[in-house]
Design an enzyme around this catalytic site. Structure first.
Site, PDB file in Angstrom:
ATOM      1  N   LYS A 122      -6.572   5.153  -2.742  1.00 44.48           N
ATOM      2  CA  LYS A 122      -6.257   4.176  -3.789  1.00 44.48           C
ATOM      3  C   LYS A 122      -6.679   4.644  -5.188  1.00 44.48           C
ATOM      4  CE  LYS A 122      -5.897  -0.074  -1.065  1.00 44.48           C
ATOM      5  NZ  LYS A 122      -5.985   0.480   0.297  1.00 44.48           N
ATOM      6  N   PHE A 157      -7.097 -10.311   1.945  1.00 47.24           N
ATOM      7  CA  PHE A 157      -7.722 -11.604   1.681  1.00 47.24           C
ATOM      8  C   PHE A 157      -7.510 -12.517   2.885  1.00 47.24           C
ATOM      9  CE2 PHE A 157      -7.713 -11.917  -3.280  1.00 47.24           C
ATOM     10  CZ  PHE A 157      -8.821 -11.083  -3.310  1.00 47.24           C
ATOM     11  N   HIS A 203      -4.153   0.068  -5.987  1.00 47.72           N
ATOM     12  CA  HIS A 203      -4.044  -0.817  -4.825  1.00 47.72           C
ATOM     13  C   HIS A 203      -2.694  -1.524  -4.899  1.00 47.72           C
ATOM     14  CE1 HIS A 203      -4.668  -3.398  -1.588  1.00 47.72           C
ATOM     15  NE2 HIS A 203      -5.839  -3.932  -1.875  1.00 47.72           N
ATOM     16  N   HIS A 249      -9.246   1.633   3.932  1.00 44.90           N
ATOM     17  CA  HIS A 249      -8.654   0.634   3.028  1.00 44.90           C
ATOM     18  C   HIS A 249      -9.226   0.841   1.626  1.00 44.90           C
ATOM     19  CE1 HIS A 249      -6.678  -2.982   1.762  1.00 44.90           C
ATOM     20  NE2 HIS A 249      -7.821  -3.559   1.431  1.00 44.90           N
ATOM     21  N   PHE A 279      -6.945  -4.128   5.087  1.00 43.36           N
ATOM     22  CA  PHE A 279      -7.705  -5.364   5.250  1.00 43.36           C
ATOM     23  C   PHE A 279      -7.422  -6.281   4.057  1.00 43.36           C
ATOM     24  CE2 PHE A 279     -10.774  -2.079   7.096  1.00 43.36           C
ATOM     25  CZ  PHE A 279     -10.193  -2.150   8.361  1.00 43.36           C
ATOM     26  N   CYS A 291      -3.156  -8.052   1.518  1.00 37.59           N
ATOM     27  CA  CYS A 291      -3.140  -6.586   1.528  1.00 37.59           C
ATOM     28  C   CYS A 291      -2.922  -5.982   2.911  1.00 37.59           C
ATOM     29  CB  CYS A 291      -4.425  -6.063   0.912  1.00 37.59           C
ATOM     30  SG  CYS A 291      -4.756  -6.782  -0.712  1.00 37.59           S
TER      31      CYS A 291
END
Length: 395
Positions: A319, A382, A324, A290, A380, A161
Site C-alpha cells: 500500500k 471496517f 489504500h 493488509h 481486513f 476494504c
C-alpha cells in the site's frame, strides 16, 4: 477446496495501467503516491490517483453509466487481453454460465457529489443525474456485464476494504456448486470527496506517504484502482497454471472501525484459507499484508500473523506503493500476488525506516527475487470483515 484457475488478470492503479506497468513499478520499488490535487479537495495528504481516467470514453450505448468509477473499470477491462479472454469463456461455456462479481465501497459516489453542487433553486438534483447507473453499488457490475456480454449471475459486494477479496470466495463457492463455469471477479473503487474527507475526519490519513509497519507510522494514503481476475473451472492450456487454492472469511464482531486488538478475526481468516488450500503455514512463501499504515490495524495484523507464521516468512504491504484502494484493495493485491508468483519476486514494503517491533516476521523493505509456490493475501475491512486468499500453481 478444489483449485480454481486464474486464466487472465490485470490491474490499473497509480502505478500504471496493466500488468507490465505494475510489474515494472514493483521491481523499481516505485510508489505512485503524490500530494493530493484531486478535484476540490483541500487536505494535507497523499493519494494514489490513476492517470488518464477523465480521458476514458464509455461506449455511446452505455452512456447512462457515465461516472469516474465506470471509466476506471473500463480502463482496466481493456488491459492485458481481458476482453478477449472473457469472450473466449462465453464462447466456451455460454454467456449464462459466466458470472461477474465485483467489490466496491465508493462506486460512483463522486457523481452524486458533483450533482449536489448543481442543485436547482428548489434543492432538487439535476434531471440528468442517474443514481441507479452511477452511484448505486451495482452500477459497476451492471456496466461490466453489459459491456462484456456476460449473462450469468452478477453481484456487487460492499463490505469496506475486504469487498473485492470476498468476491473470490463467492465465485469459488458458485463454481463448487456447479452453478457457473467461469467468473470475472474484481474490485473497482475511485477517489471521491466522501472517502478523503471521511478518513481524514477519523484521523486515519497521514500527511506524508503512508509507511505500513514502520514504528512511526501515522496513517494511510487513500488510492483508487480497478483490478480483475478471470476464474475458470479448467486451465486454458492444461499445464501447471496459476490458481486460487484457498479462501478464508471471518468477522471480528468487535468494533465498527477498529480491528480486534489481538487480531482474532484476521487469524481465523488466514487459518481458514490455509485449511481450504490444504497447506500448513510453512508452505506459504510470501504474505501480502493488509498493512494500511494505521497504528491499530498494523499492530493487530502483526499479532495475527505472528501467531501463525514462522519468523522467517517473507511479508510486506504494497500500500505504500499503491495507496489504500479500499473496496478495490483485495483484488489489486490479489493481482500483485499473482505477479509475485509469476515473476518470483517478493514486493518491497516502501517508506519503512524502522520496522514495527511487534512484527516478528521477515518484512521485506527491498524486493527479493526468489522462487514462490504459494502466496497468501490479506484484506481486513471496517466492521471486522476479514478475508484471506491463497494463490499458487495447480496442475
Amino acid at each position: 477446496m478444489t483449485p480454481v484457475f486464474a486464466t487472465c488478470h490485470t490491474a490499473v492503479s497509480c502505478l500504471g495501467a496493466g500488468l507490465a506497468a505494475t510489474r515494472a513499478a514493483l521491481l523499481a520499488e516505485r510508489s505512485g503516491l503524490a500530494p493530493c490535487r484531486f478535484d476540490t479537495v483541500d487536505l494535507d495528504t497523499y493519494v494514489g490517483e490513476v492517470a488518464g481516467v477523465d480521458e476514458v470514453a464509455l461506449p455511446a450505448a452505455l452512456a447512462r453509466f457515465e461516472c469516474r468509477n465506470n471509466r476506471l473499470a473500463l480502463l482496466a477491462l481493456r488491459q492485458d487481453g481481458l476482453e478477449a479472454a472473457v469472450q473466449a469463456c462465453i464462447d466456451r461455456y455460454g454467456a449464462a454460465r459466466v458470472a461477474v462479481f465485483i467489490g466496491t465501497s465508493t462506486s460512483g459516489i463522486l457523481q452524486t457529489e458533483i450533482a449536489y453542487r448543481h442543485r436547482g433553486a428548489d434543492g432538487a438534483l439535476p434531471a440528468d443525474f442517474l443514481y441507479a447507473t452511477t452511484h448505486n453499488s451495482f452500477s459497476v457490475v451492471d456496466f461490466t456485464r453489459q459491456y462484456l456480454g456476460i449473462a450469468g449471475p452478477a453481484a456487487a459486494v460492499s463490505c469496506a476494504c475486504a469487498s473485492s477479496a470476498k468476491v473470490f470466495a463467492q465465485a469459488a463457492r458458485m463454481l463448487a456448486c456447479g452453478l457457473i463455469d467461469a467468473a470475472l471477479v474484481g474490485g473497482v473503487d475511485s477517489l471521491c470527496l466522501t472517502t478523503l474527507y471521511g478518513f481524514h475526519s477519523l484521523q486515519l490519513t497521514s500527511s506524508r506517504p503512508c509507511r505500513p509497519f514502520d514504528a512511526a507510522r501515522d496513517g494511510l494514503s487513500i488510492g483508487e484502482a480497478a483490478a480483475f481476475v478471470l476464474l475458470e473451472r479448467e486451465p486454458r492450456d492444461g499445464d501447471a497454471a496459476l490458481a486460487l487454492l484457498g479462501t478464508g472469511e471471518s468477522s471480528d464482531a468487535h468494533h465498527m472501525s477498529a480491528p480486534h486488538p489481538a487480531g482474532l478475526g484476521a487469524r481465523l481468516a488466514m487459518q481458514e484459507a490455509l485449511q481450504a488450500a490444504g497447506l500448513t503455514p510453512e508452505r506459504i512463501d510470501y504474505v501480502n499484508l493488509h498493512g494500511t499504515g494505521t497504528p491499530g490495524n498494523d499492530k493487530a495484523e502483526s499479532k495475527a500473523v505472528n501467531a501463525l507464521f514462522d519468523a522467517a516468512t517473507p511479508c510486506s504491504s504494497t500500500k505504500a506503493a499503491t495507496g489504500h484502494a479500499l473496496g478495490a484493495a483485495g483484488a489489486l493485491e490479489a493481482v500483485i500476488s499473482l505477479i509475485a508468483l509469476e515473476a518470483g519476486v517478493v514486493p518491497a514494503g516502501l517508506n519503512v525506516q524502522e520496522i514495527e517491533p511487534e512484527l516478528q516476521l521477515a518484512y521485506a523493505t527491498r524486493y527479493q527475487e526468489r522462487p514462490l509456490s504459494h502466496v497468501l493475501s490479506n484484506s481486513f475491512g471496517f466492521g471486522g470483515a476479514n478475508c484471506s486468499l491463497v494463490f499458487g500453481r495447480a496442475a
